[in-house]
Design an enzyme around this catalytic site. Structure first.
Site, PDB file in Angstrom:
ATOM      1  N   PRO A  92       0.852  -1.198   0.000  1.00 41.65           N
ATOM      2  CA  PRO A  92       0.000   0.000   0.000  1.00 41.65           C
ATOM      3  C   PRO A  92       0.891   1.253   0.000  1.00 41.65           C
ATOM      4  CG  PRO A  92      -0.736  -1.551   1.674  1.00 41.65           C
ATOM      5  CD  PRO A  92       0.564  -2.084   1.149  1.00 41.65           C
ATOM      6  N   GLY A  96       2.888   4.537   5.180  1.00 38.54           N
ATOM      7  CA  GLY A  96       3.806   4.297   6.296  1.00 38.54           C
ATOM      8  C   GLY A  96       4.496   2.951   6.284  1.00 38.54           C
ATOM      9  N   LEU A  97       4.319   2.171   5.188  1.00 35.37           N
ATOM     10  CA  LEU A  97       4.931   0.839   5.139  1.00 35.37           C
ATOM     11  C   LEU A  97       6.201   0.799   4.287  1.00 35.37           C
ATOM     12  CD1 LEU A  97       1.724  -1.405   4.904  1.00 35.37           C
ATOM     13  CD2 LEU A  97       2.999  -0.693   6.938  1.00 35.37           C
ATOM     14  N   GLY A  98       6.726   1.966   3.938  1.00 39.00           N
ATOM     15  CA  GLY A  98       8.015   2.008   3.239  1.00 39.00           C
ATOM     16  C   GLY A  98       7.929   1.669   1.771  1.00 39.00           C
ATOM     17  N   SER A  99       6.778   1.988   1.156  1.00 40.99           N
ATOM     18  CA  SER A  99       6.607   1.652  -0.265  1.00 40.99           C
ATOM     19  C   SER A  99       7.618   2.376  -1.156  1.00 40.99           C
ATOM     20  CB  SER A  99       5.170   1.987  -0.661  1.00 40.99           C
ATOM     21  OG  SER A  99       5.077   2.196  -2.015  1.00 40.99           O
ATOM     22  N   SER A 100       7.823   3.683  -0.915  1.00 38.45           N
ATOM     23  CA  SER A 100       8.742   4.422  -1.800  1.00 38.45           C
ATOM     24  C   SER A 100      10.157   3.884  -1.658  1.00 38.45           C
ATOM     25  CB  SER A 100       8.705   5.933  -1.519  1.00 38.45           C
ATOM     26  OG  SER A 100       9.374   6.246  -0.311  1.00 38.45           O
ATOM     27  N   ALA A 101      10.563   3.546  -0.434  1.00 37.39           N
ATOM     28  CA  ALA A 101      11.920   3.021  -0.238  1.00 37.39           C
ATOM     29  C   ALA A 101      12.067   1.657  -0.904  1.00 37.39           C
ATOM     30  CB  ALA A 101      12.232   2.924   1.253  1.00 37.39           C
ATOM     31  N   ALA A 102      11.061   0.781  -0.732  1.00 31.31           N
ATOM     32  CA  ALA A 102      11.163  -0.562  -1.320  1.00 31.31           C
ATOM     33  C   ALA A 102      11.227  -0.475  -2.838  1.00 31.31           C
ATOM     34  CB  ALA A 102       9.983  -1.418  -0.869  1.00 31.31           C
ATOM     35  N   ASP A 143      14.114   3.655   6.337  1.00 34.05           N
ATOM     36  CA  ASP A 143      13.251   2.855   5.442  1.00 34.05           C
ATOM     37  C   ASP A 143      14.080   2.091   4.404  1.00 34.05           C
ATOM     38  OD1 ASP A 143      11.339   4.184   6.914  1.00 34.05           O
ATOM     39  OD2 ASP A 143      10.156   4.835   5.201  1.00 34.05           O
TER      40      ASP A 143
HETATM   41  C1  MEV Z   1       8.886   7.130   7.826  1.00 39.30           C
HETATM   42  O1  MEV Z   1       8.693   5.760   7.537  1.00 39.30           O
HETATM   43  C2  MEV Z   1       9.643   7.272   9.104  1.00 39.30           C
HETATM   44  C3  MEV Z   1       9.939   8.726   9.521  1.00 39.30           C
HETATM   45  O2  MEV Z   1      10.683   8.619  10.747  1.00 39.30           O
HETATM   46  C4  MEV Z   1      10.747   9.460   8.477  1.00 39.30           C
HETATM   47  C5  MEV Z   1      12.185   8.952   8.347  1.00 39.30           C
HETATM   48  O3  MEV Z   1      12.697   8.270   9.220  1.00 39.30           O
HETATM   49  O4  MEV Z   1      12.806   9.305   7.317  1.00 39.30           O
HETATM   50  C6  MEV Z   1       8.667   9.498   9.814  1.00 39.30           C
END
Ligand code: MEV
Length: 306
Positions: A92, A96-102, A143
């Site tokens: 999703p 907040g599940l790190g989609s852009s990083a993955a 992430d």
């Molecule tokens: C985002 O997944 C986590 C945050 O702490 C941002 C970051 O660490 O870059 C909100």
């Protein structure tokens, strides 16, 4: 020939936001994946299935520009990375599940595998950070670290990555429908810090101490010690102003199903996690997508097919 890769999503168990300002975070990779396929081509192009979009012949969908910029840097360093790239993801997005990083990690791994036949993880991480910096402005780096190296990680900007030895576990994740901007939430916490410096420093110091204790508890499988630390962090994130009525309703639903719950990632919407006695059944997170995810997974993987 073509190169394929996949990289896992992540859940921050405790320490998000504080980690941007030098605190510690504890994060685990989870079994949701972003994938990339790369083939040699005389033109650089990038296509994404979801959300749909493409970069080709000088035109680029806005959401793909950071990834395209990363590929341009990659091609400048590794000319054999010139190619056609395709992305897909089961994570999703902007929750907040790190989609852009993955996605950045899997794309970097596919590009390095195409160019060099191998994708050393330290190089994958370095390239993925190019895209992450463009998207998020001031990311801590946690992430892409979890997505690249996998497993359970204790992370801070000054101490770097400490890999933890953690047995398999399950989390319940409740996610709302609306995406939100990590950069905007990170900026709102920076504003909180500017206006209440002393309070922020006190919270961050306690958080870093508790994150270290949470890492020990996770390594020894001591969920009873982890639960109050998760609850403390939900309170701290509420004080920082990054919770929301929707996230609070997910936390309440998971808590009344016997779990320790908190929002995960940047907040302001997105997902909340529940840890603990998930066997009692799914919580009734109102109008949320409810998932069970498993941790830890391996990190990024790539293959070359000829
Ligand atoms: C985002 O997944 C986590 C945050 O702490 C941002 C970051 O660490 O870059 C909100």
């Amino acid at each position: 020939m073509r190169a394929l890769s996949r990289a896992p999503a992540k859940v921050i168990l405790v320490g998000e936001h504080f980690v941007v300002h030098g605190g510690r975070a504890l994060a685990v990779s989870i079994d949701l994946w972003a994938t990339a396929v790369a083939e040699p081509s005389p033109q650089l192009s990038l296509e994404s299935e979801d959300p749909p979009g493409a970069c080709r012949a000088g035109e680029c969908a806005p959401h793909l520009r950071p990834l395209h910029a990363m590929l341009e840097d990659m091609v400048a360093d590794h000319p054999r990375a010139l190619g056609r790239y395709r992305l897909s993801s089961g994570i999703p997005q902007a929750r907040g599940l790190g989609s852009s990083a993955a996605t950045a990690v899997s794309l970097a791994a596919a590009a390095l595998a195409l160019a060099e036949g191998d994708a050393p993880r330290d190089d994958v991480y370095r390239y993925a950070m190019i895209s992450e910096r463009i998207i998020h402005g001031n990311p801590s780096g946690v992430d892409p670290a979890v997505s690249t190296y996998g497993g359970a990680i204790l992370y801070s900007k000054s101490e770097g990555i400490r890999r933890l030895s953690v047995g398999p576990g399950e989390l319940v994740v409740c996610c709302g429908a609306s995406p939100r901007s990590t950069a905007a939430m990170v900026e709102s916490v920076a504003e909180f810090r500017r206006s209440r410096e002393g309070l922020f420093e006190a919270l961050m110091e306690s958080s870093s101490d508790l994150v270290a204790r949470a890492s020990e508890a996770l390594e020894s499988g001591d969920v009873a010690s982890l639960a109050p630390i998760i609850r403390w962090h939900q309170g701290a994130l509420r004080v920082l102003g990054v919770s929301s009525p929707e996230l609070e309703s997910y936390v309440a639903a998971m808590e009344s199903s016997g779990m320790a719950a908190k929002l995960t990632g940047a907040g302001g919407g997105g997902c909340a996690i529940g840890l603990g006695d998930a066997a009692r059944g799914d919580p009734r997170c109102p109008s949320a997508m409810i998932m069970r995810v498993h941790y830890p997974t391996g990190g990024v993987e790539s293959w070359v097919q000829s």
